[in-house]
Design a protein around this motif. Sequence first.
Motif, mmCIF file in Angstrom:
data_model
loop_
_atom_site.group_PDB
_atom_site.id
_atom_site.type_symbol
_atom_site.label_atom_id
_atom_site.label_comp_id
_atom_site.label_asym_id
_atom_site.label_seq_id
_atom_site.Cartn_x
_atom_site.Cartn_y
_atom_site.Cartn_z
ATOM 1 N N ALA A 67 0.909 -1.072 0.037
ATOM 2 C CA ALA A 67 0.068 -0.200 0.050
ATOM 3 C C ALA A 67 0.898 1.285 0.223
ATOM 4 N N LEU A 68 0.366 2.201 -0.569
ATOM 5 C CA LEU A 68 1.346 3.536 -0.756
ATOM 6 C C LEU A 68 1.275 4.409 0.348
ATOM 7 N N HIS A 69 2.454 4.898 0.717
ATOM 8 C CA HIS A 69 2.492 5.901 2.063
ATOM 9 C C HIS A 69 2.072 7.128 1.168
ATOM 10 N N GLY A 70 1.639 8.000 1.869
ATOM 11 C CA GLY A 70 1.178 9.423 1.597
ATOM 12 C C GLY A 70 1.978 10.227 2.648
ATOM 13 N N LEU A 71 3.267 10.711 2.562
ATOM 14 C CA LEU A 71 3.941 11.104 3.575
ATOM 15 C C LEU A 71 3.663 12.365 4.193
ATOM 16 N N SER A 72 2.782 13.106 3.293
ATOM 17 C CA SER A 72 2.299 14.379 3.745
ATOM 18 C C SER A 72 1.295 14.337 5.076
ATOM 19 N N TYR A 73 0.804 12.970 5.408
ATOM 20 C CA TYR A 73 -0.084 12.406 6.348
ATOM 21 C C TYR A 73 0.795 11.938 7.427
ATOM 22 N N ARG A 74 2.158 11.601 7.371
ATOM 23 C CA ARG A 74 2.599 10.758 8.449
ATOM 24 C C ARG A 74 2.567 11.311 9.910
ATOM 25 N N THR A 96 -9.898 0.928 5.010
ATOM 26 C CA THR A 96 -9.275 2.045 5.719
ATOM 27 C C THR A 96 -7.873 1.760 5.939
ATOM 28 N N LEU A 97 -7.374 0.764 5.981
ATOM 29 C CA LEU A 97 -5.824 0.329 6.475
ATOM 30 C C LEU A 97 -5.037 1.086 5.412
ATOM 31 N N HIS A 98 -5.182 1.598 4.245
ATOM 32 C CA HIS A 98 -4.460 1.970 3.338
ATOM 33 C C HIS A 98 -4.696 3.512 3.058
ATOM 34 N N ASN A 99 -5.399 4.097 3.878
ATOM 35 C CA ASN A 99 -5.842 5.446 3.804
ATOM 36 C C ASN A 99 -4.429 6.405 4.105
ATOM 37 N N ALA A 100 -4.455 7.678 3.531
ATOM 38 C CA ALA A 100 -3.349 8.880 4.172
ATOM 39 C C ALA A 100 -1.990 7.967 4.156
ATOM 40 N N SER A 101 -1.525 8.154 5.448
ATOM 41 C CA SER A 101 -0.049 7.190 5.950
ATOM 42 C C SER A 101 -0.256 6.203 6.851
ATOM 43 N N ASN A 102 -1.368 5.525 6.597
ATOM 44 C CA ASN A 102 -1.923 4.423 7.717
ATOM 45 C C ASN A 102 -0.758 3.256 7.572
ATOM 46 N N PRO A 103 -0.118 2.911 6.266
ATOM 47 C CA PRO A 103 0.536 1.888 6.313
ATOM 48 C C PRO A 103 1.910 2.253 7.157
ATOM 49 N N LEU A 104 2.325 3.489 7.277
ATOM 50 C CA LEU A 104 3.525 3.790 8.069
ATOM 51 C C LEU A 104 3.192 3.506 9.505
ATOM 52 N N HIS A 105 2.178 3.938 9.937
ATOM 53 C CA HIS A 105 1.666 3.923 11.437
ATOM 54 C C HIS A 105 1.311 2.355 11.921
ATOM 55 N N LEU A 106 0.826 1.464 10.738
ATOM 56 C CA LEU A 106 0.862 0.265 10.923
ATOM 57 C C LEU A 106 2.188 -0.552 11.157
ATOM 58 N N ALA A 107 3.102 -0.102 10.386
ATOM 59 C CA ALA A 107 4.482 -0.784 10.288
ATOM 60 C C ALA A 107 4.981 -0.304 11.823
#
Length: 277
Positions: free
Chosen positions: A126-133, A167-178
């Motif tokens: 899933a893609l990171h949107g780092l403006s939402y980090r 919802t797991l892939h919204n915004a920068s959620n993949p970063l926060h999951l990791a």
Amino acid sequence: MFAPSDLDVLVPTKDRPGALAVTLAGLAAQTVSGFRVVISDQSHEPVAGDPLVAAQLRILGHRDRPTAVHRHLPPRGMAEQRAFLLGRADRRLALYIDDDVWLEPEAIEVLLSAMSDLRCGFVGYALHGLSYRDDVRPAELEPYEEWTDGVRPERVRRESPAWQRHTLHNASNPLHLAREHLGSPGPREWRPYKVVWIGGCVLYDRERLLECGGFDFWRSVPPRHAGEDVVAQLRVMERHGGAGLLPSRAYHLELPTTVIDRSAECYDYVFETAWAR
């Protein structure tokens, strides 16, 4: 064990030469070589003539990543664009990557390792949107569930409880999951988790994708449509299973979408219409 020589990287593009050059630069910097890059170009001006893109194509060839650029006009929607690319792939694995995605150097190496171990229909980032980090959304992370004993086929539809995984892939959620589930992962560590679909960076077992119809449903949807990747992945997942990988090693450039009209969702035409009949 899958090797880079088993892989075709498929890139659809339209009128975004600068973003495409960034995407190709990420592919040129991968830790593995021997994969092939196939581009379907629907730009008004041939993208291969752009100096930045041309430079990256030369670099890819120099680094043992052969490329092929196809002019494919007129545009008939993303499903047809992806079907066109699939028709030009001939290796065991096919990685679809959008033209606004940058990959970490280990990204393809990890994808190949995961597919070798899991042997499912697809894996992806899933893609990171780092403006939402800094935008942490705990409620959207709640549907997270790992695959702990191998990836299995599952049928997921809008009415399924599993649909909430979107919802797991919204915004920068993949970063926060990791961060929550892995802490500080090793450079090639990965963990599979359950998804509904993955946008932007998905590695398929090509034969299994074709077995499930690929993107040939493009003929039954309007030319202006969205969600073609959702349909393809739901079909593959139902027969062969699919997984997302943490940590994600793919980053969204966060440009405006080129799919402006999203009123026709492929899901409605493929699944809902079929059910109505």
